[in-house]
Design an enzyme around this catalytic site. Structure first.
Site, mmCIF file in Angstrom:
data_model
loop_
_atom_site.group_PDB
_atom_site.id
_atom_site.type_symbol
_atom_site.label_atom_id
_atom_site.label_comp_id
_atom_site.label_asym_id
_atom_site.label_seq_id
_atom_site.Cartn_x
_atom_site.Cartn_y
_atom_site.Cartn_z
ATOM 1 N N CYS A 1 -3.491 10.988 1.558
ATOM 2 C CA CYS A 1 -2.744 9.741 1.356
ATOM 3 C C CYS A 1 -1.371 9.991 0.765
ATOM 4 C CB CYS A 1 -3.538 8.834 0.433
ATOM 5 S SG CYS A 1 -5.222 8.658 0.985
ATOM 6 N N LYS B 1 0.831 -1.211 0.000
ATOM 7 C CA LYS B 1 0.000 0.000 0.000
ATOM 8 C C LYS B 1 0.866 1.263 0.000
ATOM 9 C CE LYS B 1 -3.110 3.067 0.731
ATOM 10 N NZ LYS B 1 -4.228 3.401 -0.097
HETATM 11 N N1 SAJ Z 1 -1.594 15.127 -8.761
HETATM 12 C C1 SAJ Z 1 -0.737 15.852 -9.577
HETATM 13 N N2 SAJ Z 1 -0.402 15.326 -10.797
HETATM 14 C C2 SAJ Z 1 -0.904 14.131 -11.231
HETATM 15 C C3 SAJ Z 1 -1.754 13.385 -10.397
HETATM 16 C C4 SAJ Z 1 -2.084 13.917 -9.161
HETATM 17 O O1 SAJ Z 1 -0.285 16.934 -9.228
HETATM 18 O O2 SAJ Z 1 -0.570 13.743 -12.349
HETATM 19 C C5 SAJ Z 1 -1.962 15.650 -7.439
HETATM 20 C C6 SAJ Z 1 -3.456 15.867 -7.283
HETATM 21 O O3 SAJ Z 1 -3.844 17.116 -7.785
HETATM 22 C C7 SAJ Z 1 -3.616 15.750 -5.785
HETATM 23 C C8 SAJ Z 1 -2.575 14.704 -5.385
HETATM 24 O O4 SAJ Z 1 -1.662 14.663 -6.460
HETATM 25 O O5 SAJ Z 1 -3.321 16.964 -5.146
HETATM 26 C C9 SAJ Z 1 -3.116 13.324 -5.108
HETATM 27 O O6 SAJ Z 1 -4.165 13.013 -5.989
HETATM 28 P P1 SAJ Z 1 -4.338 11.576 -6.667
HETATM 29 O O7 SAJ Z 1 -5.497 11.645 -7.554
HETATM 30 O O8 SAJ Z 1 -3.061 11.156 -7.274
HETATM 31 O O9 SAJ Z 1 -4.569 10.570 -5.447
HETATM 32 P P2 SAJ Z 1 -5.519 10.536 -4.140
HETATM 33 O O10 SAJ Z 1 -4.742 11.033 -2.984
HETATM 34 O O11 SAJ Z 1 -6.835 11.157 -4.378
HETATM 35 O O12 SAJ Z 1 -5.742 8.942 -3.993
HETATM 36 C C10 SAJ Z 1 -4.594 8.113 -3.889
HETATM 37 C C11 SAJ Z 1 -4.740 6.941 -4.867
HETATM 38 N N3 SAJ Z 1 -3.475 6.216 -4.937
HETATM 39 C C12 SAJ Z 1 -2.894 5.928 -6.112
HETATM 40 O O13 SAJ Z 1 -3.370 6.270 -7.185
HETATM 41 C C13 SAJ Z 1 -1.642 5.138 -6.054
HETATM 42 C C14 SAJ Z 1 -5.866 6.028 -4.397
HETATM 43 O O14 SAJ Z 1 -5.947 4.865 -5.222
HETATM 44 C C15 SAJ Z 1 -5.631 5.596 -2.948
HETATM 45 O O15 SAJ Z 1 -6.693 4.751 -2.491
HETATM 46 C C16 SAJ Z 1 -5.610 6.849 -2.115
HETATM 47 O O16 SAJ Z 1 -4.493 7.657 -2.542
HETATM 48 C C17 SAJ Z 1 -5.454 6.440 -0.654
HETATM 49 O O17 SAJ Z 1 -6.455 6.570 0.087
HETATM 50 O O18 SAJ Z 1 -4.402 5.919 -0.285
#
Ligand code: SAJ
Length: 457
Positions: free
Chosen positions: A254, A200
Site C-alpha cells: 500500500c 484513501k
Molecule cells: N515503516 C517505517 N517507519 C514507521 C512506520 C512504518 O519504516 O514509522 C515502514 C514499515 O516497516 C513498512 C512500511 O513502512 O515497511 C509500511 O508499514 P505500515 O505499518 O506503515 O503500513 P501498512 O502498509 O502495513 O498498512 C498501511 C496502513 N495505512 C496507514 O497507516 C495510513 C493501513 O491502515 C492501510 O489499510 C494499509 O496501508 C492499506 O492497505 O492501504
C-alpha cells in the site's frame, strides 16, 4: 442478505468472513482455482491473527468459487498493482471484476469497490462497465469504501476503525452504510466516490512522506554526530510533533504504491515523489553502511535477520529486503536470510544460528519482537559486525559479546565531520568508528537511551 465478494486476498477474504460471521450469505470469488480449492477444503490461503477462528464461525454461510453469481451486494477487493515501468496504476483486475459482475447485476443491487484506486476511477472505469448490464447507475447502487486495516491487526481494525464511504447518490451512501454497519463498530463518514478515493490515497501518502522525513532525519543525524532515536523521542515530547521511525525502507502493498496513484496524472507534484525516492533509497543506504564495515574482508557474507516488510508478520510484499539483497549480490556479497515468520524467500534458512554461522555482518531489516531476545553468544560469526536498521537490539548485550554495533541513524559514536568539510557518502565511516559502548557513568540530565529505554548518556 447475499453478498458476492470478488477477490479473496488479504482484504477480500477477512471482509467476506466478517460478513458471513455477522449473518450474511457470502459467495467468495477468486480467479485463482487454488485459492478457491484451499478454502472449500477448509484451509486458509494465508495467515492473519484471528482468521482461523473467524473462518470456523463463518464457514456455514461462506463458500468459494471462481465466478460471481446473482446477489444483493457485490464487493470488489481485487489488487490494484503499480506498473513498475511507468509507475501508473494497473486497473486491469478492477475492470475485469466489474465486467464479471455486469451479467448478474439487477436493479437495487449495491456494488462496493474496496480496492485502492486513483481519484475518478469509480466514475470513469467501474460504473461504465457495470452499466453494460443494461442497468443504469442510480437504478443499481454504487459506493467506494476503501479498506483501512493494517496487516497483523486486520480483523481488529476492520471492525474497530472508522470508515469513509463515498456513494454515487444518497441511496447508495445509505445502503452501503447499513451494509457495513453489520460488523463495523467504528464511525462511518459519508461523502462522494471521488473524495473517498482521494482520502484513501492521502492517508497512505501522508504516512509515506512522514516516514521519508524520519529517514532523512536519520541521515542528517549521522552527519551531525547525534543519535536520531533519542532526538525523535525528545522531539515527540512536543504536543504537536509526532515523528515516525526511520528504517531500511518502506514495503507492503500500500504505502510504497498508493502515492503514485495520487500523482500519476499530475504535472505539479514534487514532495510525494521525493518522499518515495527517499524511502526507496534506504536499502542502498543500509548497504553502504555494510560496505564500509566489510571493506577488506575476503568473500564477505551478509546475514539478514527479517525479510518481512514489517515486524511480527510474514508478509514480504514489496519488502525492502528484496532490493537490499539484489544490491548486495550485485556487489559480490553472499547473502543468507533468517525470518521465523516467512515460509519461502530466497536464501532463507530456518535456523538463526545456521544463517549467522560464518557470516561477517548481520543486518536487522525487520522489527520482529522475537529478534530483541536473540542471544548474540549463540551466533558463530566469522566477523562480528551487526547493523541494526530498526534499533531493536539490546546493544550493550551485543557489544558485550564482542560485536561492533552500528545503528541506523545513530551518529553519536561515528567520527564527527569537521565544519566546512564535505560529508563522505553515507556509511563510508571507518569500521573502528562504529558504535562501542563505554561503561555506564552516573545518570546525567536525560534518561533516554537510543531506543527510548531508560539509560545513561
Ligand atoms: N515503516 C517505517 N517507519 C514507521 C512506520 C512504518 O519504516 O514509522 C515502514 C514499515 O516497516 C513498512 C512500511 O513502512 O515497511 C509500511 O508499514 P505500515 O505499518 O506503515 O503500513 P501498512 O502498509 O502495513 O498498512 C498501511 C496502513 N495505512 C496507514 O497507516 C495510513 C493501513 O491502515 C492501510 O489499510 C494499509 O496501508 C492499506 O492497505 O492501504
Amino acid at each position: 442478505m447475499k453478498i458476492c465478494v470478488l477477490g479473496l486476498g488479504y482484504i477480500g477474504l477477512p471482509t467476506a468472513l466478517l460478513f458471513a460471521a455477522h449473518g450474511a450469505n457470502v459467495v467468495g470469488v477468486d480467479v485463482k482455482q487454488s485459492v478457491v480449492d484451499c478454502l472449500n477444503h477448509g484451509n486458509l490461503p494465508f495467515n492473519e491473527p484471528g482468521i482461523e477462528s473467524l473462518y470456523h464461525e463463518a464457514k456455514v454461510r461462506f463458500r468459494a468459487r471462481t465466478e460471481p453469481e446473482a446477489a444483493d451486494v457485490f464487493l470488489i477487493a481485487v489488487p490494484t498493482p503499480l506498473d513498475p515501468a511507468t509507475k501508473v496504476s494497473d486497473l486491469s483486475y478492477v475492470k475485469k471484476a466489474a465486467e464479471m459482475i455486469a451479467p448478474h447485476l439487477a436493479e437495487k443491487n449495491l456494488v462496493v469497490l474496496e480496492s485502492t484506486v486513483p481519484p475518478g476511477t469509480s466514475e470513469r472505469v467501474v460504473i461504465p462497465r457495470l452499466e453494460k448490464s443494461g442497468v443504469a447507475a442510480g437504478e443499481f447502487l454504487y459506493a467506494h469504501c476503501p479498506e483501512r486495516a493494517i496487516p497483523g491487526r486486520t480483523l481488529q481494525e476492520m471492525t474497530g476503525n472508522s470508515r469513509v464511504i463515498g456513494g454515487y447518490d444518497r441511496d447508495s451512501i445509505d445502503r452501503a452504510t447499513a451494509v457495513y454497519q453489520t460488523f463495523v463498530r467504528g464511525q462511518i463518514y459519508q461523502t462522494d466516490t471521488r473524495t473517498a478515493e482521494f482520502v484513501k490515497l492521502m492517508e497512505n501518502t501522508c504516512r509515506d512522506v512522514n516516514i521519508a522525513l524520519a529517514n532523512e532525519f536519520a541521515q542528517l543525524a549521522e552527519e551531525c554526530g547525534i543519535n536520531v532515536w533519542e532526538a525523535i523521542t525528545l522531539a515527540n515530547k512536543h504536543p504537536r510533533v509526532s515523528i515516525l521511525k526511520p528504517g531500511p525502507g518502506v514495503g507492503g502493498h500500500c504505502i510504497a504504491i498508493d502515492p503514485w496513484f495520487l500523482t500519476e496524472n499530475s504535472t505539479r507534484c514534487r514532495m510525494v515523489a521525493t518522499a518515495r525516492e527517499v524511502n526507496d533509497s534506504m536499502p542502498n543506504y543500509v548497504l553502504h553502511i555494510a560496505r564500509s564495515l566489510l571493506a577488506g574482508i575476503r568473500n564477505p557474507t551478509i546475514c539478514i535477520f527479517g525479510v518481512a516488510y514489517k515486524g511480527n508478520i510474514g508478509d514480504t510484499r514489496e519488502s525492502p529486503a528484496f532490493k537490499f539483497i539484489q544490491l548486495a549480490e550485485n556487489e559480490g556479497y553472499a547473502v543468507r536470510c533468517y525470518d521465523p515468520y516467512v515460509g519461502e524467500f530466497p536464501h532463507l534458512l530456518i535456523d538463526a544460528a545456521d544463517a549467522a554461522a560464518g557470516s561477517d555482518c548481520l543486518v536487522v531489516l525487520t522489527d520482529h519482537d522475537c529478534f530483541r531476545a536473540i542471544d548474540p553468544a549463540g551466533l558463530r560469526m566469522r566477523t562480528k559486525h551487526v547493523i541494526d536498521a530498526r534499533n531493536i537490539l539490546d546493544h550493550e548485550k551485543w557489544v558485550g559479546q564482542g560485536f561492533s554495533v552500528r545503528v541506523l541513524g545513530d551518529g553519536s559514536l561515528l567520527q564527527p565531520v569537521p565544519l566546512g568539510e564535505v560529508m563522505p557518502p553515507a556509511g563510508l565511516y571507518s569500521a573502528d568508528a562504529t558504535r562501542s559502548i563505554a561503561p555506564p557513568s552516573p545518570p546525567s540530565i536525560s534518561l533516554l537511551s537510543p531506543n527510548g529505554r531508560e539509560g545513561y548518556i
